[in-house]
Scaffold this motif. Structure first.
Motif, mmCIF file in Angstrom:
data_model
loop_
_atom_site.group_PDB
_atom_site.id
_atom_site.type_symbol
_atom_site.label_atom_id
_atom_site.label_comp_id
_atom_site.label_asym_id
_atom_site.label_seq_id
_atom_site.Cartn_x
_atom_site.Cartn_y
_atom_site.Cartn_z
ATOM 1 N N PRO A 66 0.803 -1.254 0.113
ATOM 2 C CA PRO A 66 -0.073 0.107 0.327
ATOM 3 C C PRO A 66 0.915 1.259 0.197
ATOM 4 O O PRO A 66 0.304 2.375 -0.190
ATOM 5 N N LEU A 67 1.899 1.213 0.364
ATOM 6 C CA LEU A 67 2.934 2.320 0.238
ATOM 7 C C LEU A 67 3.697 2.934 -0.968
ATOM 8 O O LEU A 67 4.352 3.640 -1.049
ATOM 9 N N MET A 68 3.235 2.056 -2.069
ATOM 10 C CA MET A 68 3.980 2.253 -3.585
ATOM 11 C C MET A 68 3.456 3.614 -3.943
ATOM 12 O O MET A 68 2.300 4.011 -3.633
ATOM 13 N N PRO A 69 4.243 4.446 -4.762
ATOM 14 C CA PRO A 69 3.991 5.742 -5.103
ATOM 15 C C PRO A 69 2.563 5.491 -6.057
ATOM 16 O O PRO A 69 2.363 4.764 -6.789
ATOM 17 N N PRO A 70 1.690 6.746 -6.047
ATOM 18 C CA PRO A 70 0.502 6.887 -6.752
ATOM 19 C C PRO A 70 0.995 7.237 -8.109
ATOM 20 O O PRO A 70 2.174 7.402 -8.419
ATOM 21 N N ALA A 71 0.170 6.992 -9.018
ATOM 22 C CA ALA A 71 0.422 7.323 -10.357
ATOM 23 C C ALA A 71 0.517 8.780 -10.755
ATOM 24 O O ALA A 71 -0.237 9.592 -10.061
ATOM 25 N N PRO A 72 1.754 9.332 -11.679
ATOM 26 C CA PRO A 72 1.614 10.675 -11.616
ATOM 27 C C PRO A 72 0.663 11.229 -12.641
ATOM 28 O O PRO A 72 -0.224 10.258 -13.135
ATOM 29 N N PRO A 73 0.062 12.508 -12.632
ATOM 30 C CA PRO A 73 -1.045 12.770 -13.494
ATOM 31 C C PRO A 73 -0.672 12.560 -14.933
ATOM 32 O O PRO A 73 0.168 12.563 -15.558
ATOM 33 N N GLY A 74 -1.906 11.749 -15.522
ATOM 34 C CA GLY A 74 -1.830 11.293 -16.748
ATOM 35 C C GLY A 74 -1.325 10.105 -17.017
ATOM 36 O O GLY A 74 -1.388 9.386 -17.985
ATOM 37 N N TRP A 75 -0.627 9.319 -15.994
ATOM 38 C CA TRP A 75 -0.272 7.918 -16.111
ATOM 39 C C TRP A 75 -1.137 7.060 -15.502
ATOM 40 O O TRP A 75 -1.960 7.339 -14.531
ATOM 41 N N GLN A 76 -1.133 5.773 -15.835
ATOM 42 C CA GLN A 76 -1.850 4.561 -15.397
ATOM 43 C C GLN A 76 -0.938 3.775 -14.503
ATOM 44 O O GLN A 76 0.137 3.270 -14.946
ATOM 45 N N ALA A 77 -1.456 3.532 -13.226
ATOM 46 C CA ALA A 77 -0.632 2.647 -12.408
ATOM 47 C C ALA A 77 -1.388 1.129 -12.256
ATOM 48 O O ALA A 77 -2.479 1.138 -12.537
ATOM 49 N N TYR A 78 -0.299 0.419 -12.391
ATOM 50 C CA TYR A 78 -0.568 -1.169 -12.105
ATOM 51 C C TYR A 78 -0.866 -1.694 -10.820
ATOM 52 O O TYR A 78 -0.109 -1.027 -9.838
ATOM 53 N N ASP A 79 -1.305 -2.554 -10.313
ATOM 54 C CA ASP A 79 -1.261 -3.303 -9.158
ATOM 55 C C ASP A 79 -0.010 -3.638 -8.715
ATOM 56 O O ASP A 79 1.073 -4.144 -9.182
ATOM 57 N N ALA A 80 0.511 -3.355 -7.262
ATOM 58 C CA ALA A 80 1.787 -3.544 -6.844
ATOM 59 C C ALA A 80 1.967 -5.145 -6.537
ATOM 60 O O ALA A 80 0.940 -5.873 -6.401
ATOM 61 N N GLN A 81 3.064 -5.606 -6.924
ATOM 62 C CA GLN A 81 3.393 -6.992 -6.672
ATOM 63 C C GLN A 81 4.541 -7.125 -5.545
ATOM 64 O O GLN A 81 5.439 -6.391 -5.737
ATOM 65 N N ALA A 82 4.438 -7.987 -4.661
ATOM 66 C CA ALA A 82 5.489 -8.479 -3.865
ATOM 67 C C ALA A 82 6.008 -9.821 -4.034
ATOM 68 O O ALA A 82 5.297 -10.869 -4.536
ATOM 69 N N ASP A 83 7.225 -10.014 -4.173
ATOM 70 C CA ASP A 83 7.922 -11.271 -4.464
ATOM 71 C C ASP A 83 9.198 -11.413 -3.214
ATOM 72 O O ASP A 83 10.037 -10.675 -3.257
ATOM 73 N N ALA A 84 8.983 -12.178 -2.573
ATOM 74 C CA ALA A 84 9.970 -12.596 -1.439
ATOM 75 C C ALA A 84 11.114 -13.228 -1.969
ATOM 76 O O ALA A 84 12.166 -13.441 -1.271
#
Length: 199
Positions: A66-84
């Protein structure tokens, strides 16, 4: 080997709350490791320790999503993924991708990886920095970061070491200028990241 197992076991035990539930698999694996170590069964102890460490990294990675950066204006963000287990050199990573037309950004939190030490070594060694083409030190998010920018290919990255175990990284492709890399680095809530990491 025996001393390394003992030290790792002690650190993991300290990382758990005193009132760990009996249903907590991490706690169970660490108890198994402790019992195996006391019996001299080092391979079994090491396996149980690794299982507990992988699970701890997975739990921590989930807290970072939940702490990953939000999308900059005009950009599309995808779901964050965690990989241990997804980083060369061990550790764990949390990644989030962003797109705007042909341009792309990838933000990562990297913990307990050799990559963290590698960036720290470059930051502290002018000769090592000079040997990296297109790379320079910049001020970002309250600290000194490494930035690489290739104006010909319009690719770049920025990396910031937090403490001595955590690395924040933003990689860009087909971007017009490197400012968006620094802007995304500044958008991270570093205080919250450090709190979740126990720093």
């Amino acid at each position: 080997m025996r001393r390394a197992v003992s030290i790792t076991l002690s650190l993991l035990l300290l990382a758990l709350p005193a009132a760990a539930s009996a249903a907590d698999t991490i706690h169970d694996d660490m108890i198994t490791a402790q019992q195996a170590y006391q019996k001299g069964e080092l391979l079994k102890a090491g396996g149980a320790l690794q299982k507990a460490l992988d699970a701890l990294h997975g739990r921590l990675a989930g807290a970072f999503v939940p702490l990953m950066p939000p999308a900059p204006p005009g950009w599309q963000a995808y779901d964050a993924q965690a990989d241990a287990m997804g980083i060369t050199g061990g550790g764990m990573t949390v990644m989030r991708g962003y797109e705007k037309g042909e341009a792309s950004l990838n933000a990562s939190i990297i913990l307990d990886s050799e990559a963290v030490k590698g960036v720290s070594d470059i930051l502290g060694n002018p000769a090592a920095l000079a040997a990296q083409p297109g790379m320079s030190k910049v001020n970002a998010a309250g600290g000194q970061a490494l930035m690489r920018w290739d104006p010909k290919d319009k690719t770049g990255e920025i990396m910031l070491v937090v403490g001595d175990q955590l690395l924040l990284q933003v990689v860009g492709n087909a971007i017009d200028n490197p400012d968006i890399l620094a802007d995304m680095m500044r958008s991270w809530n570093i205080a919250a990241i450090m709190k979740h990491a126990g720093m």
